[in-house]
Design a protein around this motif. Structure first.
Motif, PDB file in Angstrom:
ATOM      1  N   ALA A  55       0.739  -1.066  -0.121  1.00  0.00           N
ATOM      2  CA  ALA A  55       0.025  -0.064  -0.032  1.00  0.00           C
ATOM      3  C   ALA A  55       0.802   1.260  -0.136  1.00  0.00           C
ATOM      4  O   ALA A  55       1.961   1.144   0.486  1.00  0.00           O
ATOM      5  N   GLY A  56       0.364   2.378  -0.440  1.00  0.00           N
ATOM      6  CA  GLY A  56       1.089   3.515  -0.385  1.00  0.00           C
ATOM      7  C   GLY A  56       1.428   4.086   0.955  1.00  0.00           C
ATOM      8  O   GLY A  56       0.904   3.812   1.907  1.00  0.00           O
ATOM      9  N   ARG A  57       2.189   4.963   1.130  1.00  0.00           N
ATOM     10  CA  ARG A  57       2.727   5.709   2.245  1.00  0.00           C
ATOM     11  C   ARG A  57       1.491   6.912   2.666  1.00  0.00           C
ATOM     12  O   ARG A  57       0.989   7.305   1.907  1.00  0.00           O
ATOM     13  N   TYR A  58       1.166   6.771   3.807  1.00  0.00           N
ATOM     14  CA  TYR A  58       0.360   7.673   4.382  1.00  0.00           C
ATOM     15  C   TYR A  58       0.751   8.340   5.927  1.00  0.00           C
ATOM     16  O   TYR A  58       1.354   7.586   6.454  1.00  0.00           O
ATOM     17  N   ASP A  59       0.117   9.328   6.209  1.00  0.00           N
ATOM     18  CA  ASP A  59       0.450   9.711   7.466  1.00  0.00           C
ATOM     19  C   ASP A  59      -0.927   9.452   8.149  1.00  0.00           C
ATOM     20  O   ASP A  59      -1.899  10.008   8.170  1.00  0.00           O
ATOM     21  N   GLU A 109      -2.353  -9.031   5.988  1.00  0.00           N
ATOM     22  CA  GLU A 109      -1.570  -8.557   7.146  1.00  0.00           C
ATOM     23  C   GLU A 109      -0.921  -7.057   6.881  1.00  0.00           C
ATOM     24  O   GLU A 109      -0.958  -6.050   7.525  1.00  0.00           O
ATOM     25  N   ARG A 110      -0.404  -7.119   5.578  1.00  0.00           N
ATOM     26  CA  ARG A 110       0.170  -5.752   5.150  1.00  0.00           C
ATOM     27  C   ARG A 110      -1.009  -4.535   4.800  1.00  0.00           C
ATOM     28  O   ARG A 110      -0.754  -3.328   5.086  1.00  0.00           O
ATOM     29  N   LEU A 111      -2.074  -4.926   4.531  1.00  0.00           N
ATOM     30  CA  LEU A 111      -3.008  -4.085   4.033  1.00  0.00           C
ATOM     31  C   LEU A 111      -3.876  -3.678   5.433  1.00  0.00           C
ATOM     32  O   LEU A 111      -4.423  -2.540   5.344  1.00  0.00           O
ATOM     33  N   ARG A 112      -4.061  -4.603   6.503  1.00  0.00           N
ATOM     34  CA  ARG A 112      -4.788  -4.378   7.463  1.00  0.00           C
ATOM     35  C   ARG A 112      -4.586  -3.102   8.287  1.00  0.00           C
ATOM     36  O   ARG A 112      -5.382  -2.122   8.555  1.00  0.00           O
ATOM     37  N   PRO A 113      -3.256  -2.565   8.351  1.00  0.00           N
ATOM     38  CA  PRO A 113      -3.158  -1.266   9.036  1.00  0.00           C
ATOM     39  C   PRO A 113      -3.883   0.023   8.386  1.00  0.00           C
ATOM     40  O   PRO A 113      -4.281   0.929   8.768  1.00  0.00           O
ATOM     41  N   VAL A 114      -3.940  -0.076   6.993  1.00  0.00           N
ATOM     42  CA  VAL A 114      -4.354   0.802   6.234  1.00  0.00           C
ATOM     43  C   VAL A 114      -5.959   0.984   6.293  1.00  0.00           C
ATOM     44  O   VAL A 114      -6.503   2.017   6.710  1.00  0.00           O
ATOM     45  N   LEU A 115      -6.417  -0.293   6.416  1.00  0.00           N
ATOM     46  CA  LEU A 115      -7.816  -0.185   6.550  1.00  0.00           C
ATOM     47  C   LEU A 115      -8.422   0.260   7.961  1.00  0.00           C
ATOM     48  O   LEU A 115      -9.408   1.046   8.060  1.00  0.00           O
ATOM     49  N   GLU A 116      -7.441  -0.231   8.856  1.00  0.00           N
ATOM     50  CA  GLU A 116      -8.002   0.040  10.270  1.00  0.00           C
ATOM     51  C   GLU A 116      -7.599   1.513  10.584  1.00  0.00           C
ATOM     52  O   GLU A 116      -8.324   2.373  11.275  1.00  0.00           O
TER      53      GLU A 116
END
Length: 222
Positions: free
Chosen positions: A75-79, A140-147
């Motif tokens: 996933a892309g970077r985000y703050d 698991e890699r995308l989970r933090p983005v969704l949360e």
């Protein structure tokens, strides 16, 4: 007995190790089930002793190869504290595009076909290796983005795994199964970008939060 791979999951392969892993992928495309440590050593111009030192054994080498292939899907970077809908959309769209690019590549098709065959025949643990270090690791890699999207009020869901599976289905559709069964389907870069954008927008329609825009009347009253 399987020995522990010498390359930990959290370590980035060196350039030399990456060349070895790319050699494994190319051999899978060319030779399928005939992959051996000897063939990898020959193709990568290194000794079998080096392979055993780095990866432990054949299963360790295959595990590192699957991780290397799956690492391309990000996933892309985000703050997180300032995440907005545009950044969330870009991150999800980038993830979708890289995943479609990976699964439609000849190397992934060969790897997954081999894993399915091994899972059915119980010839090796390759099916489990691909599942754990491919599909599950990517989830698991995308989970933090969704949360992060849920925390920001941009997404609404109860279970992140269920949300991920919905997104995964919207992105992949029937593409992977068609490719695995021999369909000559080809996806251009533009087609992948369009498919990724469409899947992302569909997902946001299904799971979009109900947070009023910043500066709206509801926001200023709270």
């Amino acid at each position: 007995m399987t020995t522990t791979p010498s390359l930990p999951e959290t370590d980035e392969p060196t350039a030399r190790q990456q060349a070895v892993l790319d050699a494994v992928l190319s051999l899978m495309v060319e030779e399928g089930d005939q992959l051996t440590m000897t063939a990898v050593a020959r193709r990568a111009s290194c000794s079998k002793e080096t392979l055993y030192k780095w990866f432990g054994d054949r299963d360790g080498l295959l595990t590192a190869t699957v991780r290397w292939q799956a690492a391309r899907v990000r996933a892309g970077r985000y703050d997180r504290p300032t995440l907005d809908i545009a950044t969330l959309r870009d991150s999800l769209k980038g993830f979708a595009a890289t995943w479609l690019t990976v699964i439609s590549s000849p190397t992934s098709i060969a790897l997954n076909r081999l894993a399915i065959g091994h899972a059915a025949s119980r010839k090796s643990n390759l099916g489990g290796i691909v599942l754990a270090n491919g599909r599950f690791a990517i989830g698991e890699r995308l989970r933090p983005v969704l949360e992060a999207g849920r925390e920001a009020g941009l997404l609404a869901f109860e279970d992140s795994e269920t949300a991920f599976r919905s997104f995964f289905g919207l992105v992949g559709r029937d593409v992977q199964i068609r490719l695995l069964l021999g369909d000559t389907l080809t996806l251009s870069r533009d087609e992948i970008e369009r498919d990724a954008a469409r899947a992302t927008d569909q997902f946001l329609t299904l799971y979009g939060g109900r947070v009023p825009p910043r500066g709206s009347e509801e926001t200023t009253r709270s």
